[in-house]
Scaffold this motif. Structure first.
Motif, PDB file in Angstrom:
ATOM      1  N   PRO A  14      76.440  23.379  42.459  1.00 43.30           N
ATOM      2  CA  PRO A  14      76.569  24.626  41.678  1.00 43.30           C
ATOM      3  C   PRO A  14      75.873  25.817  42.317  1.00 43.30           C
ATOM      4  CG  PRO A  14      75.138  23.025  40.562  1.00 43.30           C
ATOM      5  CD  PRO A  14      75.727  22.322  41.727  1.00 43.30           C
ATOM      6  N   ASP A  15      74.922  25.545  43.228  1.00 41.04           N
ATOM      7  CA  ASP A  15      74.256  26.655  43.918  1.00 41.04           C
ATOM      8  C   ASP A  15      75.096  27.202  45.063  1.00 41.04           C
ATOM      9  OD1 ASP A  15      72.086  26.452  42.258  1.00 41.04           O
ATOM     10  OD2 ASP A  15      71.107  24.953  43.524  1.00 41.04           O
ATOM     11  N   ARG A  16      76.082  26.446  45.449  1.00 38.90           N
ATOM     12  CA  ARG A  16      76.837  26.840  46.636  1.00 38.90           C
ATOM     13  C   ARG A  16      78.333  27.015  46.364  1.00 38.90           C
ATOM     14  NH1 ARG A  16      76.146  24.890  52.859  1.00 38.90           N
ATOM     15  NH2 ARG A  16      77.701  26.404  53.564  1.00 38.90           N
ATOM     16  N   HIS A  17      78.859  26.266  45.412  1.00 44.32           N
ATOM     17  CA  HIS A  17      80.301  26.325  45.139  1.00 44.32           C
ATOM     18  C   HIS A  17      80.556  27.160  43.889  1.00 44.32           C
ATOM     19  CE1 HIS A  17      80.213  22.305  47.430  1.00 44.32           C
ATOM     20  NE2 HIS A  17      80.586  23.263  48.254  1.00 44.32           N
ATOM     21  N   THR A  22      80.068  29.793  48.653  1.00 44.46           N
ATOM     22  CA  THR A  22      79.572  31.173  48.543  1.00 44.46           C
ATOM     23  C   THR A  22      78.883  31.653  49.824  1.00 44.46           C
ATOM     24  OG1 THR A  22      77.619  30.261  47.446  1.00 44.46           O
ATOM     25  CG2 THR A  22      79.311  31.212  46.035  1.00 44.46           C
ATOM     26  N   ASP A  23      78.350  30.738  50.623  1.00 49.27           N
ATOM     27  CA  ASP A  23      77.677  31.140  51.856  1.00 49.27           C
ATOM     28  C   ASP A  23      78.660  31.646  52.903  1.00 49.27           C
ATOM     29  OD1 ASP A  23      75.423  30.327  50.635  1.00 49.27           O
ATOM     30  OD2 ASP A  23      74.927  28.702  52.025  1.00 49.27           O
ATOM     31  N   THR A  24      79.831  31.008  52.950  1.00 54.86           N
ATOM     32  CA  THR A  24      80.764  31.311  54.042  1.00 54.86           C
ATOM     33  C   THR A  24      82.044  32.005  53.587  1.00 54.86           C
ATOM     34  OG1 THR A  24      81.823  29.175  53.759  1.00 54.86           O
ATOM     35  CG2 THR A  24      79.987  29.258  55.326  1.00 54.86           C
ATOM     36  N   GLY A  25      82.346  31.922  52.309  1.00 57.13           N
ATOM     37  CA  GLY A  25      83.610  32.485  51.808  1.00 57.13           C
ATOM     38  C   GLY A  25      84.791  31.547  51.979  1.00 57.13           C
ATOM     39  N   VAL A  26      84.540  30.377  52.530  1.00 56.44           N
ATOM     40  CA  VAL A  26      85.628  29.402  52.694  1.00 56.44           C
ATOM     41  C   VAL A  26      86.148  28.981  51.326  1.00 56.44           C
ATOM     42  CG1 VAL A  26      86.076  26.979  53.339  1.00 56.44           C
ATOM     43  CG2 VAL A  26      84.878  28.499  54.934  1.00 56.44           C
ATOM     44  N   VAL A  27      87.486  28.875  51.212  1.00 51.92           N
ATOM     45  CA  VAL A  27      88.069  28.405  49.949  1.00 51.92           C
ATOM     46  C   VAL A  27      88.641  27.004  50.134  1.00 51.92           C
ATOM     47  CG1 VAL A  27      88.588  30.653  48.938  1.00 51.92           C
ATOM     48  CG2 VAL A  27      90.272  29.574  50.450  1.00 51.92           C
ATOM     49  N   PHE A  28      88.584  26.232  49.048  1.00 54.44           N
ATOM     50  CA  PHE A  28      89.040  24.836  49.086  1.00 54.44           C
ATOM     51  C   PHE A  28      90.326  24.693  48.267  1.00 54.44           C
ATOM     52  CE2 PHE A  28      84.393  24.805  49.400  1.00 54.44           C
ATOM     53  CZ  PHE A  28      84.223  24.120  50.594  1.00 54.44           C
TER      54      PHE A  28
END
Lengths: 268, 350
Positions: B193-196, B174-180
């Motif tokens: 869970p705070d970031r993904h 969520t910080d960078t918008g990068v998708v996995f």
């Protein structure tokens, strides 16, 4: 100790050692042919059968019948037909292992912003090790050893193909890839991977030991010291190998492996 | 009268009267493929089949990260070699493709994708290509950057880029918008869970991502042709909160509609209906294995026969060898393709 030794031309180092020492404690049946390949000898249960006419002829010369029940022996020894230093070097033909000592410069080059792709792609050490392990598993010794274990609990020893002679760089042939491995300081890492690959490949087979080449027989980390390749012979034992042969080890290394067999077989 | 001059393939009943549902008429290529053309591939698990058939055909598969000489085929696949035109692993979403191309053009790394576990370092954007990880962060960064440069090099040589759209569901930082490609923690990394966060890309987002990816590709290779397909493989699991069937229908509907729309507006972009050939109701479940998810080898062969049969200049391709030595009796495992998404199966409650 009644043994059956199965393999390719590298079996000759054991023959030469036995010829020189003639130990009373070993009764060996030789089941060997230069370049012994899959399909030329097949296992039917614990019975090893020669299927190749040339192999049958060679076995006759060695006094071995074309059918041998391996379960009737105190131990079965496989020689060669795993993965050699030549295969280990060949894997590096177009790639460089990124976890090895020589990789620092390559990694630093790749970390340079907007650099061109590296001339030789990086190969991770786990991928290199996995390739060697799977090469071993795809070769004759592993296939026969696994099939034999399914049929019999007879102890099994595996003697990998010796490292090439350290006379490798003496002759007219250049062996540029071996030279490069030495020059880049990667020889020890390559040898360690080859040892690990053998250990990994055979790890799941109970009652089997895969020998490492004794450390004191190794020169420049991944070659066999000349003292151990001297007087190498062919399987026929009557013919000598060409002077520039660097593939085969002699009776001195063969004797070391006979000692290893004596020590290991009672423990399996 | 409208309809009266249309070919038989335009009528359901006439198709149904044909044993093969007139499948040979389902695809009329916008551009011809001829022997020697260089094809690049990317996409979801199903796209790996395209690469295999291209390799076995008179076409040439672009491969900018080939496996080492002598590496057994099974090892190569396990380490992501030979599956696609570079070792990017499966690219499931249009956003993932866009991100890869932006990274390749910008020579860009994302710190949030450099994962660590038990002292080993993993590339969060292709965790399956180095399943045992790498020895240091520098080594990982070097591998990733060199990979991106080889991704870029694909477009120096490719004549056609084939992309198979697989999913709309993804996980994002969520910080960078990068998708996995797969949720952090499934293969490597740690789920935070705070970031993904879960992301189910909609029609507009997928269209925008795919369009942006195509713009980037055209900047690198203005003459390149693009062929879009949609994977017929249902979702292994959904994090959308809906039933997996509903989620699959949504995901595939979005991808299918976007593929059609993009292809319809551009003469250099074509759509190949592999999705329909496998999932179409005329064929029931015959193209699927017993798990009703994995496509049978016969189904893949049917798709490829239609594809190669539509190009007059290309000879048919027999089923290529998968290179795998040990077939499994479990339909969830026996696919010749490498699929991170299928690993979600292991997370299902017992």
């Amino acid at each position: 100790m009644k043994l059956c030794v199965i393999g390719n031309s590298h079996v000759a180092m054991l023959m030469a050692a036995l010829r020189d020492a003639a130990p009373a404690d070993m009764d060996i049946t030789w089941f060997a042919k230069p370049g012994l390949a899959e399909g030329e000898a097949v296992l039917d249960g614990s019975r090893l059968c020669a299927r190749d006419p040339d192999l049958v002829t060679r076995l006759e010369r060695l006094g071995t019948p074309e059918y041998v029940d391996l379960a009737a022996f105190d131990g079965v020894v496989f020689v060669g037909s795993t993965a050699s230093a030549f295969a280990a070097v060949r894997l590096l033909q177009g790639h460089r292992v990124s976890g090895w000592p020589s990789a620092r410069k390559m990694i630093s080059g790749a970390l340079t912003p907007f650099a061109a792709p590296l001339k030789h792609p990086m190969l991770s050490e786990p991928a290199y090790l996995a390739a060697l392990t799977d090469l071993i598993r795809g070769n004759l010794t592993y296939k026969l050893a696994t099939a034999l274990r399914a049929a019999s609990a007879v102890p099994i020893c595996v003697i990998p193909q010796p490292f090439p002679s350290d006379r490798l760089f003496d002759g007219d042939k250049k062996y540029p890839m071996f030279r490069r491995v030495v020059r880049r300081g990667d020889a020890a890492a390559l040898a360690a991977c080859l040892r690990s690959a053998h250990a990994r490949a055979f790890a799941g087979i109970p009652g089997l030991v895969a020998f490492d080449q004794p450390a004191d027989t190794i020169a420049q980390d991944f070659l066999t010291a000349a003292a151990y390749t001297r007087d190498a012979v062919r399987l026929s034992q009557t013919d000598t190998l060409p002077r520039d042969d660097v593939l085969h080890a002699g009776p001195a290394l063969g004797a070391r492996y006979l000692d290893s067999l004596r020590a290991a077989l009672p423990t399996l | 009268m409208p309809y009266s001059s249309l070919p038989p393939s335009a009528f359901w009943k006439l198709c149904r009267n044909d044993r093969d549902f007139l499948l040979s008429d389902i695809y009329q290529p916008k551009f011809s493929l001829t022997p020697g053309m260089r094809i690049a591939t990317a996409g979801s698990c199903f796209a790996q089949n395209i690469g295999r058939y291209v390799r076995a055909s008179e076409l040439e598969l672009v491969d900018t990260e080939p496996a080492p000489a002598l590496m057994p085929a099974e090892t190569a696949q396990r380490f992501g070699y030979g599956l696609f035109s570079a070792r990017y692993g499966n690219i499931y979403t249009a956003r993932q493709l866009r991100q890869l191309l932006e990274d390749a053009v910008g020579d860009r790394l994302h710190d949030c994708t450099l994962w660590q576990r038990d002292g080993r370092f993993y590339d969060g954007l292709r965790p399956n290509t180095e399943p045992e990880g790498l020895g240091s962060e520098d080594e990982l960064r070097a591998h990733r950057l060199d990979h991106l440069r080889r991704v870029r090099a694909i477009f120096d040589t490719a004549d056609v880029f084939v992309f198979t759209l697989g999913l709309t569901e993804t996980w994002t930082d969520t910080d960078t918008g990068v998708v996995f490609p797969t949720a952090p923690g499934v293969i490597a990394g740690q789920f935070d869970p705070d970031r993904h966060a879960f992301l189910n890309l909609g029609m507009g987002e997928t269209l925008e991502d795919l369009s942006a990816a195509i713009t980037l590709i055209r900047e690198l290779a203005p003459e390149i042709r693009i062929l879009l397909t949609v994977s017929p493989v249902p979702l292994t699991a959904t994090a959308s909160g809906h039933h997996v069937l509903r989620a699959t229908t949504y995901s595939k509907s979005v991808l299918r509609a976007v593929a059609e729309e993009v292809a319809a507006l551009d003469p250099g972009i074509d759509y190949f209906p592999s999705y329909e050939i496998i999932t179409g109701t005329p064929f029931g479940a015959r193209n699927y294995k017993d798990n009703l998810r994995n496509v049978t080898t016969e189904g893949v062969q049917r798709v490829m026969s239609v594809f190669f049969g539509a190009h007059d200049g290309l000879a048919p391709v027999d089923r290529p060898d998968t290179g795998l030595a040990r077939p499994s009796s479990d339909p969830d495992e026996e696919d010749a393709v490498v699929c991170e998404e299928a690993m979600l199966e292991a997370l299902a409650p017992k």
